[in-house]
Design a protein around this motif. Structure first.
Motif, PDB file in Angstrom:
ATOM      1  N   ALA A  16      51.661  36.233  38.124  1.00  0.00           N
ATOM      2  CA  ALA A  16      52.011  37.647  37.965  1.00  0.00           C
ATOM      3  C   ALA A  16      51.689  38.427  39.235  1.00  0.00           C
ATOM      4  O   ALA A  16      52.503  39.215  39.717  1.00  0.00           O
ATOM      5  CB  ALA A  16      51.246  38.223  36.777  1.00  0.00           C
ATOM      6  N   SER A  17      50.480  38.175  39.805  1.00  0.00           N
ATOM      7  CA  SER A  17      50.078  38.983  40.955  1.00  0.00           C
ATOM      8  C   SER A  17      50.933  38.717  42.178  1.00  0.00           C
ATOM      9  O   SER A  17      51.098  39.583  43.025  1.00  0.00           O
ATOM     10  CB  SER A  17      48.609  38.767  41.273  1.00  0.00           C
ATOM     11  OG  SER A  17      48.264  37.427  41.134  1.00  0.00           O
ATOM     12  N   SER A  18      51.525  37.501  42.271  1.00  0.00           N
ATOM     13  CA  SER A  18      52.326  37.227  43.465  1.00  0.00           C
ATOM     14  C   SER A  18      53.673  37.927  43.426  1.00  0.00           C
ATOM     15  O   SER A  18      54.401  37.923  44.402  1.00  0.00           O
ATOM     16  CB  SER A  18      52.501  35.723  43.662  1.00  0.00           C
ATOM     17  OG  SER A  18      53.284  35.200  42.621  1.00  0.00           O
ATOM     18  N   SER A  19      54.017  38.573  42.283  1.00  0.00           N
ATOM     19  CA  SER A  19      55.268  39.325  42.249  1.00  0.00           C
ATOM     20  C   SER A  19      55.120  40.705  42.885  1.00  0.00           C
ATOM     21  O   SER A  19      56.098  41.404  43.094  1.00  0.00           O
ATOM     22  CB  SER A  19      55.761  39.469  40.806  1.00  0.00           C
ATOM     23  OG  SER A  19      54.788  40.159  40.052  1.00  0.00           O
ATOM     24  N   LEU A  47      41.990  42.753  36.518  1.00  0.00           N
ATOM     25  CA  LEU A  47      42.119  41.522  37.317  1.00  0.00           C
ATOM     26  C   LEU A  47      42.778  40.421  36.483  1.00  0.00           C
ATOM     27  O   LEU A  47      43.607  39.659  36.987  1.00  0.00           O
ATOM     28  CB  LEU A  47      40.741  41.080  37.833  1.00  0.00           C
ATOM     29  CG  LEU A  47      40.093  42.032  38.857  1.00  0.00           C
ATOM     30  CD1 LEU A  47      38.643  41.626  39.122  1.00  0.00           C
ATOM     31  CD2 LEU A  47      40.875  42.063  40.174  1.00  0.00           C
ATOM     32  N   GLU A  48      42.444  40.359  35.187  1.00  0.00           N
ATOM     33  CA  GLU A  48      43.079  39.345  34.325  1.00  0.00           C
ATOM     34  C   GLU A  48      44.568  39.621  34.151  1.00  0.00           C
ATOM     35  O   GLU A  48      45.378  38.706  34.109  1.00  0.00           O
ATOM     36  CB  GLU A  48      42.402  39.327  32.953  1.00  0.00           C
ATOM     37  CG  GLU A  48      41.123  38.509  32.963  1.00  0.00           C
ATOM     38  CD  GLU A  48      40.465  38.434  31.588  1.00  0.00           C
ATOM     39  OE1 GLU A  48      39.257  38.209  31.579  1.00  0.00           O
ATOM     40  OE2 GLU A  48      41.166  38.615  30.568  1.00  0.00           O
ATOM     41  N   VAL A  49      44.925  40.893  34.084  1.00  0.00           N
ATOM     42  CA  VAL A  49      46.344  41.254  33.964  1.00  0.00           C
ATOM     43  C   VAL A  49      47.104  40.828  35.230  1.00  0.00           C
ATOM     44  O   VAL A  49      48.284  40.488  35.158  1.00  0.00           O
ATOM     45  CB  VAL A  49      46.477  42.780  33.685  1.00  0.00           C
ATOM     46  CG1 VAL A  49      47.885  43.280  33.951  1.00  0.00           C
ATOM     47  CG2 VAL A  49      46.045  43.090  32.256  1.00  0.00           C
ATOM     48  N   GLY A  50      46.424  40.839  36.368  1.00  0.00           N
ATOM     49  CA  GLY A  50      47.072  40.383  37.600  1.00  0.00           C
ATOM     50  C   GLY A  50      46.884  41.287  38.798  1.00  0.00           C
ATOM     51  O   GLY A  50      47.279  40.940  39.905  1.00  0.00           O
ATOM     52  N   ILE A 104      34.463  41.972  40.123  1.00  0.00           N
ATOM     53  CA  ILE A 104      34.989  41.078  41.164  1.00  0.00           C
ATOM     54  C   ILE A 104      34.188  39.775  41.173  1.00  0.00           C
ATOM     55  O   ILE A 104      34.756  38.677  41.193  1.00  0.00           O
ATOM     56  CB  ILE A 104      34.945  41.775  42.544  1.00  0.00           C
ATOM     57  CG1 ILE A 104      36.017  42.869  42.610  1.00  0.00           C
ATOM     58  CG2 ILE A 104      35.116  40.772  43.676  1.00  0.00           C
ATOM     59  CD1 ILE A 104      35.938  43.733  43.866  1.00  0.00           C
ATOM     60  N   ALA A 105      32.869  39.918  41.143  1.00  0.00           N
ATOM     61  CA  ALA A 105      32.022  38.715  41.184  1.00  0.00           C
ATOM     62  C   ALA A 105      32.283  37.825  39.972  1.00  0.00           C
ATOM     63  O   ALA A 105      32.391  36.600  40.094  1.00  0.00           O
ATOM     64  CB  ALA A 105      30.556  39.129  41.249  1.00  0.00           C
ATOM     65  N   ALA A 106      32.419  38.450  38.799  1.00  0.00           N
ATOM     66  CA  ALA A 106      32.601  37.666  37.570  1.00  0.00           C
ATOM     67  C   ALA A 106      33.981  37.007  37.520  1.00  0.00           C
ATOM     68  O   ALA A 106      34.167  36.004  36.833  1.00  0.00           O
ATOM     69  CB  ALA A 106      32.409  38.570  36.346  1.00  0.00           C
ATOM     70  N   SER A 107      34.944  37.583  38.250  1.00  0.00           N
ATOM     71  CA  SER A 107      36.325  37.065  38.150  1.00  0.00           C
ATOM     72  C   SER A 107      36.480  35.702  38.815  1.00  0.00           C
ATOM     73  O   SER A 107      37.372  34.934  38.451  1.00  0.00           O
ATOM     74  CB  SER A 107      37.301  38.047  38.808  1.00  0.00           C
ATOM     75  OG  SER A 107      37.197  37.971  40.219  1.00  0.00           O
ATOM     76  N   ASP A 160      39.677  36.561  49.694  1.00  0.00           N
ATOM     77  CA  ASP A 160      40.872  36.845  50.497  1.00  0.00           C
ATOM     78  C   ASP A 160      42.119  37.094  49.645  1.00  0.00           C
ATOM     79  O   ASP A 160      43.168  37.423  50.163  1.00  0.00           O
ATOM     80  CB  ASP A 160      41.110  35.748  51.548  1.00  0.00           C
ATOM     81  CG  ASP A 160      41.385  34.397  50.921  1.00  0.00           C
ATOM     82  OD1 ASP A 160      41.404  34.295  49.675  1.00  0.00           O
ATOM     83  OD2 ASP A 160      41.593  33.430  51.685  1.00  0.00           O
ATOM     84  N   GLU A 161      41.973  36.968  48.322  1.00  0.00           N
ATOM     85  CA  GLU A 161      43.104  37.310  47.445  1.00  0.00           C
ATOM     86  C   GLU A 161      42.969  38.725  46.886  1.00  0.00           C
ATOM     87  O   GLU A 161      43.821  39.183  46.133  1.00  0.00           O
ATOM     88  CB  GLU A 161      43.200  36.301  46.296  1.00  0.00           C
ATOM     89  CG  GLU A 161      43.622  34.926  46.777  1.00  0.00           C
ATOM     90  CD  GLU A 161      43.644  33.883  45.668  1.00  0.00           C
ATOM     91  OE1 GLU A 161      43.708  34.266  44.477  1.00  0.00           O
ATOM     92  OE2 GLU A 161      43.586  32.694  46.005  1.00  0.00           O
ATOM     93  N   LEU A 162      41.879  39.393  47.244  1.00  0.00           N
ATOM     94  CA  LEU A 162      41.635  40.740  46.728  1.00  0.00           C
ATOM     95  C   LEU A 162      41.748  41.767  47.840  1.00  0.00           C
ATOM     96  O   LEU A 162      41.427  41.484  48.999  1.00  0.00           O
ATOM     97  CB  LEU A 162      40.233  40.822  46.129  1.00  0.00           C
ATOM     98  CG  LEU A 162      40.008  40.035  44.846  1.00  0.00           C
ATOM     99  CD1 LEU A 162      38.519  40.000  44.521  1.00  0.00           C
ATOM    100  CD2 LEU A 162      40.791  40.662  43.695  1.00  0.00           C
ATOM    101  N   PHE A 163      42.153  42.964  47.454  1.00  0.00           N
ATOM    102  CA  PHE A 163      42.215  44.086  48.398  1.00  0.00           C
ATOM    103  C   PHE A 163      41.409  45.227  47.779  1.00  0.00           C
ATOM    104  O   PHE A 163      41.747  45.751  46.715  1.00  0.00           O
ATOM    105  CB  PHE A 163      43.665  44.522  48.614  1.00  0.00           C
ATOM    106  CG  PHE A 163      43.831  45.487  49.754  1.00  0.00           C
ATOM    107  CD1 PHE A 163      44.291  45.056  50.993  1.00  0.00           C
ATOM    108  CD2 PHE A 163      43.513  46.830  49.594  1.00  0.00           C
ATOM    109  CE1 PHE A 163      44.421  45.955  52.058  1.00  0.00           C
ATOM    110  CE2 PHE A 163      43.637  47.729  50.650  1.00  0.00           C
ATOM    111  CZ  PHE A 163      44.103  47.288  51.882  1.00  0.00           C
TER     112      PHE A 163
END
Ligand SMILES: NC(=O)c1ccc[n+]([C@@H]2O[C@H](COP(=O)([O-])OP(=O)(O)OC[C@H]3O[C@@H](n4cnc5c(N)ncnc54)[C@H](OP(=O)(O)O)[C@@H]3O)[C@@H](O)[C@H]2O)c1
Length: 276
Positions: free
Chosen positions: A3-6, A41-44, A64-67, A72-75
């Motif tokens: 989902a996030s790559s869209s 984050l779970e939604v994408g 963020i830590a728990a995810s 490098d995939e987060l902004f």
């Protein structure tokens, strides 16, 4: 494809990339932030917009830590209050500590503060923080045309982003045009209008024509007009709704109908940088 790559990326004037759709956490209760950002984050969502003034950076950091999502995939964006209560260096170190990070992807000056006269000195501080590697990109928020002219003229460093109030009823065309001339990316706060979605018939007709919700039609309008957009919701189903905006496209006629919803200066709903 996940989902996030869209989510498309926008290339900033310093060469870095920012996901065009992110998740904002203004008015997210600090006690609820870890759960809410965890859901996002779970939604994408991979782009989170917070600020020292929201007092919820620690909850963002815990989510963020728990995810377990690689850094490098987060902004991650946060903001310097620039309210006279300390240096940007101290503020950013505190924010990084709260977030559990060693750098942010984007550090913004939250308000230009004309009454304090610190629009330029704060920008000079951010330039140093970027050089020190604590912020990959630097930018501003709520800077007016004159503020941008001042900081660019005095430092020669162009902000990567100006995050401004921008929604259907307050489209900020002049300021956006200036951003384009300078190569500054426009990021929209209050993208959905800050709470109450406009009742303008044009929006509801466009949404109906595509079988989407008004919020989805608004977000599509932002994306197609080049804005970076950071809607907020406490509710997971709305987070998913706001993320599901890549399966339809507005026509030029629809974009023109939505452009006509603009109310100019009368459409402002949030704080005015001239006053704060
Ligand atoms: N730089 C600045 O000065 C500044 C100022 C303001 C905001 N911001 C940033 O911009 C982000 C977004 O702005 P915002 O949160 O104030 O306003 P917004 O995203 O335009 O609107 C959020 C409001 O809309 C509701 N909502 C969300 N999704 C919806 C949907 N699909 N349908 C109907 N209602 C929906 C939310 O309620 P629920 O939560 O109940 O769903 C909330 O009340 C902030 O979180 C913050 O990161 C920056």
């Amino acid at each position: 494809m996940t989902a996030s790559s869209s989510v498309p990326s926008v290339t900033l004037n310093d060469g870095a990339s920012i996901p065009q759709l992110g998740f904002g956490v203004f008015r997210v209760d600090p006690a609820e932030t870890e759960r809410i950002v965890g859901d996002a984050l779970e939604v994408g969502y991979r782009h989170i917009d917070t600020a020292a003034m929201y007092r919820n950076e620690d909850g963002v950091g815990r989510a963020i830590a728990a995810s377990g999502i690689p850094r490098d995939e987060l902004f991650v964006t946060t903001k310097f209050p620039n309210n006279g209560s300390g240096s940007a260096a101290d503020a950013l170190r505190h924010s990084l500590d709260q977030l559990g990070l060693d750098r942010v992807d984007l550090y913004l000056i939250h308000w230009p503060r004309p009454k304090l006269g610190t629009a330029l000195s704060a920008w000079q501080e951010l330039i140093e923080l970027q050089q020190a590697g604590l912020a990959t990109s630097i930018g501003v928020s709520n800077y007016r045309a004159g503020d941008l002219g001042l900081i660019i003229g005095e430092t020669g460093v162009i902000p990567a982003v100006n995050q401004i109030e921008l929604h259907l009823e307050f489209q900020q065309r002049e300021l956006k045009e200036l951003h384009t001339q300078h190569g500054i990316a426009t990021e929209a706060w209050y993208p959905l209008g800050g709470g109450e979605i406009t009742s303008a018939p044009a929006l509801h007709e466009v949404a109906k024509a595509h079988g989407v919700t008004p919020a989805q039609a608004i977000l599509r309008w932002h994306l197609q007009t080049g804005n970076i957009v950071i809607p907020k919701s406490n509710r997971r189903e709305r987070m998913a709704e706001n993320f599901d905006v890549f399966g339809f496209e507005l026509t030029d006629v629809e974009l023109a109908a939505l452009a006509a919803v603009d109310q100019g200066a009368a459409g402002r709903r949030g704080g005015d940088p001239n006053e704060l």
